[in-house]
Write a protein that holds these residues in place. Structure first.
Motif, PDB file in Angstrom:
ATOM      1  N   ILE A   1     -31.560 -21.138 -14.016  1.00  0.00           N
ATOM      2  CA  ILE A   1     -32.232 -21.694 -12.714  1.00  0.00           C
ATOM      3  C   ILE A   1     -33.863 -21.462 -13.088  1.00  0.00           C
ATOM      4  CG2 ILE A   1     -32.803 -21.045 -10.325  1.00  0.00           C
ATOM      5  CD1 ILE A   1     -29.651 -20.515  -9.970  1.00  0.00           C
TER       6      ILE A   1
ATOM      7  N   LYS B   1     -35.154 -23.734 -15.733  1.00  0.00           N
ATOM      8  CA  LYS B   1     -35.099 -25.023 -15.267  1.00  0.00           C
ATOM      9  C   LYS B   1     -34.554 -26.241 -16.271  1.00  0.00           C
ATOM     10  CE  LYS B   1     -38.703 -24.236 -11.947  1.00  0.00           C
ATOM     11  NZ  LYS B   1     -37.781 -23.938 -10.720  1.00  0.00           N
TER      12      LYS B   1
ATOM     13  N   PRO C   1     -30.677 -28.432  -4.428  1.00  0.00           N
ATOM     14  CA  PRO C   1     -31.328 -27.133  -4.154  1.00  0.00           C
ATOM     15  C   PRO C   1     -30.476 -26.272  -3.289  1.00  0.00           C
ATOM     16  CG  PRO C   1     -32.980 -28.715  -4.098  1.00  0.00           C
ATOM     17  CD  PRO C   1     -31.894 -29.431  -4.278  1.00  0.00           C
ATOM     18  N   SER C   2     -29.597 -26.878  -2.435  1.00  0.00           N
ATOM     19  CA  SER C   2     -29.032 -26.091  -1.570  1.00  0.00           C
ATOM     20  C   SER C   2     -27.723 -25.227  -2.483  1.00  0.00           C
ATOM     21  CB  SER C   2     -27.993 -27.055  -0.623  1.00  0.00           C
ATOM     22  OG  SER C   2     -27.353 -27.905  -1.106  1.00  0.00           O
TER      23      SER C   2
ATOM     24  N   ALA D   1     -29.187 -21.831  -3.688  1.00  0.00           N
ATOM     25  CA  ALA D   1     -30.149 -21.178  -2.434  1.00  0.00           C
ATOM     26  C   ALA D   1     -29.933 -19.683  -2.347  1.00  0.00           C
ATOM     27  CB  ALA D   1     -29.888 -21.975  -1.338  1.00  0.00           C
TER      28      ALA D   1
ATOM     29  N   VAL E   1     -32.054 -28.031 -12.441  1.00  0.00           N
ATOM     30  CA  VAL E   1     -32.212 -27.581 -11.400  1.00  0.00           C
ATOM     31  C   VAL E   1     -33.577 -27.884 -10.723  1.00  0.00           C
ATOM     32  CG1 VAL E   1     -30.703 -25.870 -11.546  1.00  0.00           C
ATOM     33  CG2 VAL E   1     -32.922 -25.350 -12.250  1.00  0.00           C
TER      34      VAL E   1
ATOM     35  N   ASP F   1     -36.008 -30.323  -8.779  1.00  0.00           N
ATOM     36  CA  ASP F   1     -36.065 -31.227  -7.663  1.00  0.00           C
ATOM     37  C   ASP F   1     -36.898 -32.416  -8.002  1.00  0.00           C
ATOM     38  OD1 ASP F   1     -37.910 -32.270  -5.258  1.00  0.00           O
ATOM     39  OD2 ASP F   1     -36.211 -31.271  -4.596  1.00  0.00           O
TER      40      ASP F   1
ATOM     41  N   GLU G   1     -28.009 -35.908  -7.728  1.00  0.00           N
ATOM     42  CA  GLU G   1     -28.109 -34.172  -7.381  1.00  0.00           C
ATOM     43  C   GLU G   1     -26.816 -34.208  -6.578  1.00  0.00           C
ATOM     44  OE1 GLU G   1     -31.598 -33.482  -5.204  1.00  0.00           O
ATOM     45  OE2 GLU G   1     -32.781 -32.879  -6.849  1.00  0.00           O
TER      46      GLU G   1
ATOM     47  N   GLU H   1     -23.702 -31.607  -4.598  1.00  0.00           N
ATOM     48  CA  GLU H   1     -23.617 -30.192  -3.881  1.00  0.00           C
ATOM     49  C   GLU H   1     -22.168 -29.972  -4.043  1.00  0.00           C
ATOM     50  OE1 GLU H   1     -25.436 -30.427  -0.103  1.00  0.00           O
ATOM     51  OE2 GLU H   1     -27.043 -31.623  -0.638  1.00  0.00           O
TER      52      GLU H   1
END
Length: 803
Positions: A396, A399, A723-724, A727, A754, A756, A800, A802
């Protein structure tokens, strides 16, 4: 990072990459004087001359020394592999090196003069020239049509090797030279093969002596620099480096720093000998740990100092660079050398092999944020969540998808099936991107022509004809429009795939023969079992293990296209086969049809099920392609080394397309998965861009259906995390749980991006403000701003997901 590392890293990142003419001049002049001698002797003599005459330098503050060019990040030139592109690109066709849209290089006038003269000498008699001249017309037609491509291993040298660093650290090159002499003494001069064997051994001896001579030259340089400084601490450091370089790699390493210096010397030398790429490091944490432990116990080193040495080593790896032709660069965007470094995994007893060095490599990733070496965490049931969480959090922060995660269980199962000895299995390592190798015992973990899987489908749907070039490769047994079922279409597709798999096997046999004639490299061979015992170079069959197989691109996209045909034509009957083929042939731009071309494309994109959503309707076609191609490669094809000593000498599936998914996609017209003409195909076994709709777990479940047993060459799974999903600690634990579930189903690997999307888009607009922005491209990391726009867009367009 301490002050030393911050300064060395800053100097590295600010250094422009240049093209250096020194190596090609020395090499060419030497080759001119040895005409008539065996090629293995000629190349060994030239290797010695290069390491004896090239510039050596030591940068203030370095703890690991050695260089392959006059400046850090500069690239030597190897015109004996291919030369015409050098002349063309110096003339701006398609770009001069400093004008490239990605992977720019600069060149000084004096170097340009040298490089041009050397390229003119070699043009027409390079390895690439000889391969293309010896290929049958059918292969060259497929190459020119963008169905296959062998440039990476005939115009740019063979790579994907892990030599026996453990042996070098524990015994030194003196052991290699002793074994060479013992073998020489045992040869019966009246044996018909004696002369050839003696040539190999003499070249291996000369190659090892070249490296030792180079190491002594570095020692001389350290002493010279020590004589220029008034700083007592720096003088002491330089004199210690001089002593280290005089001792290793000839002798076994006595200290941790000597071990790391010895490793870098060998890594550098293998690159310099053979225009190598993906010269990887194996289980670094395992073979340097005993010396680290000894130094700690004897009070010779601290953990902080060991980390500093590792970070200096990582920085030195980033100084190595390779100039490729622009067409080849399009497959390998991002200044990558693909130096893979494995950590963690298990011991022979099945215990967790993680140690302090493993953790320091993770920490170095987190702190340095560099593109290489590609740190790879080998995971098994005994790998702790603590270590995996540390690696995930480093990913993370980095990156760029580093460290990446690899499944011990899956690769051990694959290699056991291929006949690898039980005692060697736990030492498997990813080489290059992800290819599985046994350090010091395998020759080339990946080697062979690329194959564009979705291009083959396009040709199939056009009755064996490439619509772009008009070349007819094979006439179908049945007109594709007359197909009455998906089974009919898939049978034709398999026959077309077999046609090109046959051509690829033939191509690699010819390529091997050309390498045997013109590209034997005895130093690297002497560091792989059992080349000395057999008196054979790696390309002749000297290694214990060998399997061929080049990268493929677009398997998932091809599966989605087959799903599109089944859904639209045979199940829902929304279109006839003629309508579907017309829509593709017109790139979905014909607005006069009902439905219109654009409407058809939207249906394909949004209504047809896609791989990556845990939907068997779509996933079954990917699995069917994987089964057919993988089984065929493993069982129907033998490499040129078959019967000569190595095992298993089959071919294996590779789904590590680097950036070839973009290059190959540019040569494919519109397809029934809704792809427009020229767009990238999917990367590795990752779902096609924009197709993941049901979250990360569904994507993993689709990937887990792939039969990895055929994939010794590896399959890459890229995942963009929203991103979530990162987190907090709870969400990160879910990622680890998902990864363990994925690996329980024999998936091979996963890596995470990771960054954005908004950040990536801003970096496209203002690259000067994002000099350190890292992304995971394929099986490797790269600075985002170093990539061409097409490659940047491919990263941006990945979904992306989730949890």
């Amino acid at each position: 990072m301490n002050e030393r590392i911050q300064r060395l890293r800053k100097e590295l990142t600010e250094q422009k990459p240049y093209v250096d003419g020194e190596r090609c001049k020395i090499f060419t002049e030497s080759m001119k004087t040895t005409d008539g001698l065996p090629i293995i002797i000629r190349r060994a003599k030239s290797f010695y001359e290069v390491l004896d005459k090239m510039t050596v330098w030591v940068k203030p503050g370095e703890l690991i020394v050695g260089n392959m060019a006059k400046n850090a990040k500069s690239s030597p030139v190897f015109p004996e592999y291919s030369a015409q592109w050098i002349l063309e690109e110096l003339d701006g066709k398609p770009y001069r090196w400093e004008d490239r849209p990605g992977d720019k290089f600069y060149i000084l006038p004096e170097d340009e003069k040298i490089v041009r003269e050397c390229a003119e000498y070699w043009n027409g008699k390079t390895l690439y020239d000889y391969v293309r001249k010896n290929l049958p017309k059918e292969v060259n037609d497929a190459w020119d049509a963008g169905v296959t491509d062998e440039t990476w291993v005939c115009a740019a040298g063979l790579g994907n090797e892990i030599v026996d660093y453990k042996m070098v650290v524990e015994k030194g090159l003196e052991d290699v030279l002793t074994r060479i002499q013992e073998k020489k003494d045992s040869i019966d001069i009246l044996d018909p093969d004696a002369l050839k064997q003696l040539h190999f051994l003499e070249a291996a001896k000369l190659g090892n002596e070249a490296v030792l001579n180079y190491s002594n030259r570095l020692a001389d340089k350290c002493e010279e620099e020590a004589g220029k400084t008034d700083d007592p601490e720096y003088k002491k450091e330089l004199m210690e480096l001089a002593e280290i370089c005089r001792y290793v790699p000839f002798h076994p390493a006595r200290t941790f720093q000597e071990a790391v210096q010895s490793i870098f010397m060998v890594l550098l030398a293998v690159h310099m000998e053979s225009n190598g790429h993906a010269i990887s490091l194996g289980r670094f944490d395992q073979y340097v740990y005993p010396l680290y432990k000894k130094d700690i116990e004897e009070g010779r080193i601290t953990k902080e100092k060991a980390l500093e040495i590792i970070e200096c080593f990582f920085i030195k790896c980033n100084e190595l660079n390779k100039l490729r032709s622009w067409p080849d660069t399009e497959f390998f965007m991002g200044y990558q050398m693909f130096i893979n470094l494995a950590i963690c995994g298990q011991t022979v007893e099945g215990k967790d092999a993680t140690n302090d060095i493993s953790r320091m490599c993770i920490q170095a990733c987190r702190e340095l944020k560099l593109i290489t070496p590609s740190v790879s965490v080998k995971c098994f049931d005994g790998t702790t969540d603590e270590v995996l969480m540390d690696a995930l959090e480093a990913t993370i922060e980095h990156k760029g998808g580093m460290p990446a995660f690899y499944n011990d269980k899956a690769f051990i199962k694959i290699l056991r099936e291929m006949g690898v000895a039980e005692e060697d299995l736990v030492d498997w390592c990813p080489d290059g991107c992800i290819e599985a190798s046994i350090p010091g015992k395998w020759d080339f973990a990946a080697k062979g022509p690329w194959l564009s899987i979705e291009k083959v489908l396009e040709i199939t749907l056009n009755n064996g004809k490439d619509p772009a070039t008009g070349t007819v490769f094979r006439k179908p047994d049945k007109d594709i429009v007359a197909s009455s079922s998906m089974e009919d279409i898939f049978e034709e597709y398999k026959k077309t795939l077999k046609y090109f798999l046959d051509l690829n096997c033939l191509t690699e046999h010819i390529n091997d023969e050309v390498h045997v004639r013109y590209d034997l490299n005895a130093f690297r061979s002497s560091l792989v079992q059992d080349c000395i015992g057999r008196c054979l170079d790696l390309v002749e069959g000297g290694a214990l293990y060998s399997a061929d197989g080049g990268p493929t691109a677009g398997t998932i996209s091809a599966g989605d296209a087959l799903t599109g045909i089944e859904y639209l034509v045979f199940d829902k009957k929304i279109l006839t086969m003629e309508q579907l083929l017309h829509a593709c042939a017109t790139n979905f731009e014909d607005e006069s049809t009902t439905p219109t071309g654009k409407e058809i494309q939207m249906i394909m994109k949004n209504k047809v099920p896609k791989f990556g959503n845990d939907d068997d309707y779509a996933d079954k076609w990917v699995v069917a392609i994987e089964e057919y191609v993988g089984h065929s490669l493993n069982h129907d094809y033998k490499s040129s080394k078959y019967g000569k000593g190595p095992v298993p000498c089959c071919f294996a599936y590779s789904q590590t397309p680097v950036t070839g998914n973009i290059s190959f996609g540019s040569r494919i017209g519109a397809t029934p998965d809704g792809r427009s003409a020229g767009e990238p195909v999917n990367n590795g076994v990752s779902p096609a861009n924009g197709s993941e709709r049901n979250g990360a777990t569904a994507a993993c479940n689709s990937v887990a259906k792939i039969p990895t047993i055929y994939d010794q060459k590896g399959n890459i799974f890229n995942m963009r995390l929203a991103p979530s999903t990162i987190a907090n600690q709870e969400s990160r634990q879910k990622i680890l749980d998902m990864m363990r579930a994925l690996f329980d189903k024999d998936a091979e690997q996963i890596q995470f991006n990771v960054v954005d999307n908004e950040v990536l888009k801003e970096a496209q607009k203002r690259p000067e403000d994002f000099p350190d922005l890292m992304v995971r491209v394929s099986g490797y990391s790269a600075l985002f701003t170093s990539l061409g726009v097409a490659c940047q867009n491919d990263v941006i367009n990945r979904t992306e997901v989730e949890m």
